[in-house]
Write a protein that holds these residues in place. Sequence first.
Motif, PDB file in Angstrom:
ATOM      1  N   PRO A   1      25.965  31.699  30.411  1.00 26.34           N
ATOM      2  CA  PRO A   1      25.329  32.984  31.167  1.00 26.34           C
ATOM      3  C   PRO A   1      26.207  33.880  31.110  1.00 26.34           C
ATOM      4  O   PRO A   1      25.898  35.174  30.875  1.00 26.34           O
ATOM      5  CB  PRO A   1      25.177  32.587  32.493  1.00 26.34           C
ATOM      6  N   ALA A   2      27.682  33.606  31.238  1.00 30.91           N
ATOM      7  CA  ALA A   2      28.869  34.823  31.380  1.00 30.91           C
ATOM      8  C   ALA A   2      29.037  35.189  29.930  1.00 30.91           C
ATOM      9  O   ALA A   2      29.092  36.390  29.788  1.00 30.91           O
ATOM     10  CB  ALA A   2      29.954  33.800  31.671  1.00 30.91           C
ATOM     11  N   ALA A   3      29.167  34.362  28.764  1.00 27.61           N
ATOM     12  CA  ALA A   3      29.420  34.746  27.395  1.00 27.61           C
ATOM     13  C   ALA A   3      28.273  35.578  27.049  1.00 27.61           C
ATOM     14  O   ALA A   3      28.267  36.663  26.265  1.00 27.61           O
ATOM     15  CB  ALA A   3      29.543  33.633  26.647  1.00 27.61           C
ATOM     16  N   GLN A   4      26.820  35.055  27.557  1.00 34.46           N
ATOM     17  CA  GLN A   4      25.786  35.968  27.140  1.00 34.46           C
ATOM     18  C   GLN A   4      25.738  37.341  27.578  1.00 34.46           C
ATOM     19  O   GLN A   4      25.445  38.381  27.086  1.00 34.46           O
ATOM     20  CB  GLN A   4      24.415  35.324  27.461  1.00 34.46           C
ATOM     21  N   ALA A   5      26.124  37.466  28.759  1.00 35.16           N
ATOM     22  CA  ALA A   5      26.198  38.731  29.680  1.00 35.16           C
ATOM     23  C   ALA A   5      27.267  39.703  28.718  1.00 35.16           C
ATOM     24  O   ALA A   5      27.119  40.848  28.723  1.00 35.16           O
ATOM     25  CB  ALA A   5      26.666  38.619  31.162  1.00 35.16           C
ATOM     26  N   GLY A   6      28.283  39.024  28.209  1.00 34.86           N
ATOM     27  CA  GLY A   6      29.323  39.935  27.493  1.00 34.86           C
ATOM     28  C   GLY A   6      28.765  40.357  26.200  1.00 34.86           C
ATOM     29  O   GLY A   6      28.939  41.522  25.934  1.00 34.86           O
ATOM     30  N   PHE A   7      28.013  39.542  25.534  1.00 36.28           N
ATOM     31  CA  PHE A   7      27.273  39.994  24.283  1.00 36.28           C
ATOM     32  C   PHE A   7      26.482  40.959  24.714  1.00 36.28           C
ATOM     33  O   PHE A   7      26.414  41.979  23.803  1.00 36.28           O
ATOM     34  CB  PHE A   7      26.634  38.748  23.951  1.00 36.28           C
ATOM     35  N   ASP A   8      25.569  40.959  25.698  1.00 33.11           N
ATOM     36  CA  ASP A   8      24.451  41.846  25.669  1.00 33.11           C
ATOM     37  C   ASP A   8      25.107  43.300  26.453  1.00 33.11           C
ATOM     38  O   ASP A   8      24.793  44.395  25.961  1.00 33.11           O
ATOM     39  CB  ASP A   8      23.633  41.407  27.213  1.00 33.11           C
ATOM     40  N   ALA A   9      26.401  43.233  27.111  1.00 32.88           N
ATOM     41  CA  ALA A   9      27.200  44.337  27.499  1.00 32.88           C
ATOM     42  C   ALA A   9      27.727  45.201  26.416  1.00 32.88           C
ATOM     43  O   ALA A   9      27.692  46.418  26.188  1.00 32.88           O
ATOM     44  CB  ALA A   9      28.280  44.017  28.668  1.00 32.88           C
ATOM     45  N   ARG A  10      28.336  44.406  25.352  1.00 33.38           N
ATOM     46  CA  ARG A  10      28.702  45.051  24.166  1.00 33.38           C
ATOM     47  C   ARG A  10      27.918  45.509  23.458  1.00 33.38           C
ATOM     48  O   ARG A  10      27.990  46.709  22.664  1.00 33.38           O
ATOM     49  CB  ARG A  10      29.794  44.126  23.481  1.00 33.38           C
ATOM     50  N   TYR A  11      26.840  45.009  23.348  1.00 36.58           N
ATOM     51  CA  TYR A  11      25.673  45.506  22.355  1.00 36.58           C
ATOM     52  C   TYR A  11      24.983  46.857  23.050  1.00 36.58           C
ATOM     53  O   TYR A  11      24.814  47.584  22.300  1.00 36.58           O
ATOM     54  CB  TYR A  11      24.588  44.488  22.146  1.00 36.58           C
ATOM     55  N   THR A  12      24.636  46.875  24.359  1.00 35.20           N
ATOM     56  CA  THR A  12      24.338  47.758  25.081  1.00 35.20           C
ATOM     57  C   THR A  12      25.036  48.911  24.947  1.00 35.20           C
ATOM     58  O   THR A  12      24.457  50.130  24.800  1.00 35.20           O
ATOM     59  CB  THR A  12      23.822  47.528  26.488  1.00 35.20           C
ATOM     60  N   THR A  13      26.387  48.706  25.391  1.00 29.80           N
ATOM     61  CA  THR A  13      27.348  49.946  25.371  1.00 29.80           C
ATOM     62  C   THR A  13      27.475  50.563  23.951  1.00 29.80           C
ATOM     63  O   THR A  13      27.759  51.745  23.979  1.00 29.80           O
ATOM     64  CB  THR A  13      28.637  49.686  25.938  1.00 29.80           C
ATOM     65  N   PHE A  14      27.227  49.855  22.745  1.00 33.46           N
ATOM     66  CA  PHE A  14      27.459  50.216  21.422  1.00 33.46           C
ATOM     67  C   PHE A  14      26.316  51.443  21.273  1.00 33.46           C
ATOM     68  O   PHE A  14      26.489  52.075  20.574  1.00 33.46           O
ATOM     69  CB  PHE A  14      27.343  49.167  20.451  1.00 33.46           C
ATOM     70  N   ILE A  15      25.248  50.754  21.707  1.00 39.04           N
ATOM     71  CA  ILE A  15      23.884  51.587  21.300  1.00 39.04           C
ATOM     72  C   ILE A  15      24.055  52.938  22.243  1.00 39.04           C
ATOM     73  O   ILE A  15      24.018  54.238  21.490  1.00 39.04           O
ATOM     74  CB  ILE A  15      22.516  51.072  21.912  1.00 39.04           C
ATOM     75  N   GLN A  16      24.522  52.956  23.609  1.00 37.02           N
ATOM     76  CA  GLN A  16      24.771  54.221  24.277  1.00 37.02           C
ATOM     77  C   GLN A  16      25.856  55.056  23.862  1.00 37.02           C
ATOM     78  O   GLN A  16      25.462  56.120  23.657  1.00 37.02           O
ATOM     79  CB  GLN A  16      25.074  53.661  25.699  1.00 37.02           C
ATOM     80  N   SER A  17      26.723  54.420  23.329  1.00 37.96           N
ATOM     81  CA  SER A  17      27.905  55.242  22.759  1.00 37.96           C
ATOM     82  C   SER A  17      27.667  55.738  21.495  1.00 37.96           C
ATOM     83  O   SER A  17      28.089  57.018  21.277  1.00 37.96           O
ATOM     84  CB  SER A  17      29.121  54.220  22.467  1.00 37.96           C
ATOM     85  N   MET A  18      26.915  55.121  20.456  1.00 33.96           N
ATOM     86  CA  MET A  18      26.586  55.751  19.299  1.00 33.96           C
ATOM     87  C   MET A  18      25.376  56.684  19.295  1.00 33.96           C
ATOM     88  O   MET A  18      25.299  57.368  18.450  1.00 33.96           O
ATOM     89  CB  MET A  18      26.458  54.375  18.111  1.00 33.96           C
ATOM     90  N   GLY A  19      24.619  56.555  20.296  1.00 26.83           N
ATOM     91  CA  GLY A  19      23.437  57.412  20.500  1.00 26.83           C
ATOM     92  C   GLY A  19      22.329  56.839  19.484  1.00 26.83           C
ATOM     93  O   GLY A  19      21.487  57.745  19.107  1.00 26.83           O
ATOM     94  N   GLN A  20      22.496  55.632  18.899  1.00 28.75           N
ATOM     95  CA  GLN A  20      21.381  55.223  18.090  1.00 28.75           C
ATOM     96  C   GLN A  20      21.395  53.654  18.075  1.00 28.75           C
ATOM     97  O   GLN A  20      22.404  53.059  18.342  1.00 28.75           O
ATOM     98  CB  GLN A  20      21.341  55.607  16.827  1.00 28.75           C
ATOM     99  N   GLU A  21      20.261  52.929  17.902  1.00 34.03           N
ATOM    100  CA  GLU A  21      20.273  51.745  17.686  1.00 34.03           C
ATOM    101  C   GLU A  21      20.912  51.198  16.163  1.00 34.03           C
ATOM    102  O   GLU A  21      20.867  51.895  15.181  1.00 34.03           O
ATOM    103  CB  GLU A  21      19.039  51.024  17.881  1.00 34.03           C
ATOM    104  N   PRO A  22      21.581  50.187  16.127  1.00 34.15           N
ATOM    105  CA  PRO A  22      22.142  49.705  14.869  1.00 34.15           C
ATOM    106  C   PRO A  22      20.797  48.837  14.085  1.00 34.15           C
ATOM    107  O   PRO A  22      19.921  48.497  14.630  1.00 34.15           O
ATOM    108  CB  PRO A  22      23.124  48.616  15.023  1.00 34.15           C
TER     109      PRO A  22
END
Length: 386
Positions: free
Chosen positions: A45-66
């Motif tokens: 769960p901790a590793a999965q939470a990190g994965f989700d956070a990095r992916y979510t913040t990337f979308i927010q930062s770039m302003g679009q989904e990959p």
Amino acid sequence: MIFEHMNKLPLVLALAAWTASLALSSAAVFEQLGVFVGNPNPANPAAQAGFDARYTTFIQSMGQEPRYTDVFVDYTQPIAAWPGNAGWGSGVMKGSAQANLIPVVSIGLADSSVYDHGKRNGDRATAMMNAIGDGQYDDVYNSIIEAFKKRGYTSMYFRIGWEMNGGWEPWYATGNAASAAAYVHAFQRVASLAHHAAGITIKTVWCPCFLQWNGVDPTSTYAGDDSVDVVGPDMYSPVWCAQPYDWTNHSPSPSIAAWAANPANREHYWDYPSGTQWKPTSGWGLPAALAFCKEHKKPFALSETGTGGDDKNKGPIDDDAFPAYLGKRLSAAVADGIAIEYIIIWNLNPSDGAWLFTDGKKPKAEIAWREFVKTMAEALATHGKS
């Protein structure tokens, strides 16, 4: 099925995607954008939470989904185990928030059996690549393809024997002519299997890395236009100084650290990794790769890219010059008629580098990557995608 609980996007990710869609309502989208934030890990769960956070913040930062992501078949396992590993990897990806991304699958051309007590045996590696080229492992590669097909994938990439000129992979191919020939032989066989796979479209990727040391020219490992669909090297911001010559003042630099602190010197390195005062344009860098694409009429990709030096000899940790450099070079390439297949930005800190930039610790790099995405979207909108 163990992945069923992951089929729904986390609420925070759904909100991020909605926010991104609003931001893009009046802006062009860089459809070739990809990201790698590590592997999903539903068992941790901790590793999965990190994965989700990095992916979510990337979308927010770039302003679009990959649209793309890297997937690795673990070559440290015996080659017979690769299909099972591919089945696991495709399964956790399909059960994650990245379920709809197109996978760029990194697949090896030798396994860890080519090592003796931690030291690579070049003759054994060459023999294994020749065996692959002769078709002795067709069932392995066909089974990897089937593993992704079973997960519902209808399109993907095979990044075959990546970073073959780096010296750290089992299939290292630029040490001598024999290893380069064996690599080409193996690449061509795997490419043929990929191109003839039924029920799925697979494009093949030739992926050298940009280095200042190469015993044999990286292009000696090119398997031919029929076998290669995409030229997709790996390129990161850290620099290795061959000779500290300041390209701004055109004089010797007082130290490697001073040399690396100058963005003009880093840019010269990214262009010409082996460049010295006496041979300024030496080395196979980004301009050479783009020229190679144009010569062979192939699209260009970056299969891995990221920014983060050491604030010493390898450049700034928070390096905003590198994304700006890529935007300048690649938008010019688009204007010159070179197609961009994908750009996969790494947003994590693996053991071999610190590429995470959406955690607030690299504000300049984060802004620069956002500008890179905008630059590329505008270039493609202006000049087309091919």
